[in-house]
Design a protein around this motif. Structure first.
Motif, mmCIF file in Angstrom:
data_model
loop_
_atom_site.group_PDB
_atom_site.id
_atom_site.type_symbol
_atom_site.label_atom_id
_atom_site.label_comp_id
_atom_site.label_asym_id
_atom_site.label_seq_id
_atom_site.Cartn_x
_atom_site.Cartn_y
_atom_site.Cartn_z
ATOM 1 N N GLY A 1 36.589 34.511 46.671
ATOM 2 C CA GLY A 1 36.348 34.016 45.330
ATOM 3 C C GLY A 1 35.145 33.101 45.220
ATOM 4 O O GLY A 1 34.827 32.621 44.133
ATOM 5 N N ARG A 2 34.448 32.831 46.348
ATOM 6 C CA ARG A 2 33.301 31.931 46.326
ATOM 7 C C ARG A 2 32.048 32.658 46.796
ATOM 8 O O ARG A 2 32.080 33.405 47.771
ATOM 9 C CB ARG A 2 33.560 30.705 47.200
ATOM 10 C CG ARG A 2 34.806 29.903 46.795
ATOM 11 C CD ARG A 2 34.845 28.576 47.494
ATOM 12 N NE ARG A 2 33.782 27.702 47.002
ATOM 13 C CZ ARG A 2 33.380 26.588 47.620
ATOM 14 N NH1 ARG A 2 33.941 26.224 48.758
ATOM 15 N NH2 ARG A 2 32.415 25.863 47.105
ATOM 16 N N VAL A 3 30.962 32.426 46.089
ATOM 17 C CA VAL A 3 29.697 33.110 46.359
ATOM 18 C C VAL A 3 28.647 32.099 46.793
ATOM 19 O O VAL A 3 28.535 31.018 46.210
ATOM 20 C CB VAL A 3 29.187 33.843 45.095
ATOM 21 C CG1 VAL A 3 27.910 34.608 45.404
ATOM 22 C CG2 VAL A 3 30.247 34.773 44.552
ATOM 23 N N ALA A 4 27.885 32.435 47.831
ATOM 24 C CA ALA A 4 26.718 31.653 48.244
ATOM 25 C C ALA A 4 25.627 32.646 48.618
ATOM 26 O O ALA A 4 25.845 33.859 48.613
ATOM 27 C CB ALA A 4 27.058 30.727 49.416
ATOM 28 N N ASP A 5 24.451 32.149 48.957
ATOM 29 C CA ASP A 5 23.329 33.047 49.229
ATOM 30 C C ASP A 5 23.647 34.063 50.322
ATOM 31 O O ASP A 5 23.243 35.229 50.237
ATOM 32 C CB ASP A 5 22.091 32.236 49.615
ATOM 33 C CG ASP A 5 21.474 31.521 48.422
ATOM 34 O OD1 ASP A 5 21.799 31.904 47.281
ATOM 35 O OD2 ASP A 5 20.683 30.590 48.633
ATOM 36 N N ASN A 6 24.359 33.632 51.354
ATOM 37 C CA ASN A 6 24.678 34.545 52.451
ATOM 38 C C ASN A 6 26.181 34.757 52.609
ATOM 39 O O ASN A 6 26.644 35.220 53.651
ATOM 40 C CB ASN A 6 24.075 34.049 53.761
ATOM 41 C CG ASN A 6 24.606 32.692 54.178
ATOM 42 O OD1 ASN A 6 24.956 31.865 53.325
ATOM 43 N ND2 ASN A 6 24.660 32.438 55.482
ATOM 44 N N VAL A 7 26.943 34.411 51.589
ATOM 45 C CA VAL A 7 28.392 34.657 51.571
ATOM 46 C C VAL A 7 28.676 35.616 50.414
ATOM 47 O O VAL A 7 28.498 35.258 49.245
ATOM 48 C CB VAL A 7 29.195 33.362 51.421
ATOM 49 C CG1 VAL A 7 30.694 33.662 51.320
ATOM 50 C CG2 VAL A 7 28.924 32.422 52.598
ATOM 51 N N ILE A 8 29.088 36.824 50.755
ATOM 52 C CA ILE A 8 29.258 37.899 49.783
ATOM 53 C C ILE A 8 30.738 38.238 49.628
ATOM 54 O O ILE A 8 31.355 38.745 50.571
ATOM 55 C CB ILE A 8 28.503 39.171 50.221
ATOM 56 C CG1 ILE A 8 27.056 38.851 50.606
ATOM 57 C CG2 ILE A 8 28.594 40.253 49.154
ATOM 58 C CD1 ILE A 8 26.214 38.369 49.467
ATOM 59 N N PRO A 9 31.341 37.968 48.482
ATOM 60 C CA PRO A 9 32.715 38.435 48.270
ATOM 61 C C PRO A 9 32.735 39.957 48.107
ATOM 62 O O PRO A 9 31.907 40.521 47.384
ATOM 63 C CB PRO A 9 33.132 37.754 46.961
ATOM 64 C CG PRO A 9 32.163 36.642 46.764
ATOM 65 C CD PRO A 9 30.876 37.119 47.371
ATOM 66 N N LEU A 10 33.645 40.602 48.799
ATOM 67 C CA LEU A 10 33.876 42.030 48.629
ATOM 68 C C LEU A 10 35.157 42.161 47.804
ATOM 69 O O LEU A 10 36.257 41.965 48.318
ATOM 70 C CB LEU A 10 34.015 42.725 49.981
ATOM 71 C CG LEU A 10 34.390 44.211 49.983
ATOM 72 C CD1 LEU A 10 33.448 45.031 49.118
ATOM 73 C CD2 LEU A 10 34.434 44.753 51.407
ATOM 74 N N ILE A 11 34.998 42.454 46.516
ATOM 75 C CA ILE A 11 36.129 42.470 45.592
ATOM 76 C C ILE A 11 36.689 43.884 45.500
ATOM 77 O O ILE A 11 36.057 44.791 44.953
ATOM 78 C CB ILE A 11 35.712 41.986 44.181
ATOM 79 C CG1 ILE A 11 34.994 40.632 44.267
ATOM 80 C CG2 ILE A 11 36.929 41.918 43.273
ATOM 81 C CD1 ILE A 11 35.823 39.518 44.823
#
Length: 358
Positions: free
Chosen positions: A137-147
């Motif tokens: 549930g959290r997004v950052a430049d190099n953190v990609i949520p796979l929904i």
């Protein structure tokens, strides 16, 4: 086998970090080099390293097992060096992510909503590493949520349940009440009520993904309350749900189960009508393909649902005689409606940008 350099790095980490034993880290970093389809030379250097974290066993015939199949498929397609580690406590999340990032794994799949905060923290330390958080549930430049839009598959399951029920009461056994899991039950209920607005939908959350005994008890309770079609959203605990349904049928109660997350139809083929599924291995390969080509957009969630064929409902072929042709046609029609955007399945929005909401 690890190189001398990898062992040296791991020993340094172990001395500095006391939360994970040296034995655990060494085991975690061991990986297999299997030839790629088409013939990768055993001596060929892997193209990149891909790691997987799960908080449960990959023998669950569900959520975790599908993720492990995903990294195996990446290994086969890309010749990647792969590794998997089960994290047993939240205290290990940061440590294992950090150990993988330090040891050259540039694409890490943290398979579960529970990893999102640790992924953001470790991602800030290693900006060159991409961390994909399944159902994050959290997004950052190099953190990609796979929904995974599993609610689209569970919507179809709800339609089937409402058509199959004789008592007018259907039920759901849930693991931990986190937004992605709650969304699947929202979809299930919406699908059922699209058929019969008067259908009664009961839910029992057990607070665990893997407690088989607790899941069985929850299922038994629902069956005693008149539920005659029962779906779950758990992991290894699903075995308890299926066992409860099997035993109830053996005692003369007409009740059916449904699988979730992966095609579980063969787990208990005599009692499972069908499964609401997400094609996790294929979604992992798609992520790896985009990432390897530099096409994975940083700072944005990646969605895998009915439009891409990632979410679906699969009829159990062993019980296909329970479906009349009209119901099969209706399932096909709903599947197409979701893919074309003509059917909007209710969902729960839970994305948040690290440091603030969208």
């Amino acid at each position: 086998m690890e190189s001398t350099r990898e062992r040296t790095v791991l020993l340094k980490i172990a001395k500095k970090k006391t939360m994970i034993s040296l034995t655990l880290i060494l085991a975690m970093m061991s990986c297999r080099d299997i030839g790629v389809e088409g013939g990768r030379n055993d001596n060929e250097v892997p193209s990149f390293g891909v790691a997987l974290l799960t908080s449960g066993p990959v023998s669950d015939a569900g959520w975790y097992g599908s993720a492990y199949e995903g990294i195996q498929l990446i290994e086969e397609r890309f010749g990647a060096r792969i590794s998997h580690q089960q994290t047993n406590t939240p205290a290990e999340f940061d440590e294992v992510l950090r150990a993988y990032a330090t040891s050259g794994y540039s694409l890490i799949f943290a398979h579960g909503f529970e990893y999102q905060d640790a992924a953001v923290r470790v991602g800030q330390e290693f900006p060159e590493v991409t961390i994909v958080v399944s159902s994050g549930g959290r997004v950052a430049d190099n953190v990609i949520p796979l929904i995974f839009e599993l609610e689209e598959g569970s919507y179809m399951a709800g339609v089937v349940a409402a058509k199959m029920t004789k008592s007018g009461t259907i039920g759901m056994v849930g693991g931990v009440a986190i937004p992605p899991a709650e969304a699947t039950f929202v979809g299930f209920e919406a699908g059922a009520m699209s058929v019969d607005p008067e259908v009664q939908v009961l839910v029992n959350w057990i607070g665990s993904w893997d407690d088989v005994a607790m899941a069985k008890e929850a299922a038994v309770t629902l069956i005693r309350r008149g539920v005659d079609v029962l779906i779950h959203n758990t992991d290894a605990a699903s075995f308890g749900v299926f066992q409860a349904v099997r035993e109830a049928r053996e005692s003369g109660v007409e009740v059916w189960a449904m699988g979730m997350n992966r095609d579980q139809n063969d787990v208990a083929s005599e009692v499972i009508l069908g499964s609401a599924i997400i094609r996790i291995p294929e979604a992992f390969v798609q992520i790896a393909t985009l990432w390897s080509e530099g096409q994975l957009t940083p700072g944005e969630a990646h969605y895998a649902g009915g439009r891409s064929g990632a979410a679906d409902y699969v009829v159990n072929p062993n019980l296909s005689d329970k479906y009349d042709p009209e119901l099969i046609a209706e399932i096909d029609s709903i599947r197409l409606g979701i893919a074309d955007g003509l059917i909007a399945v209710p969902r729960i929005e839970f994305l948040e940008r690290a440091g603030g909401s969208f």
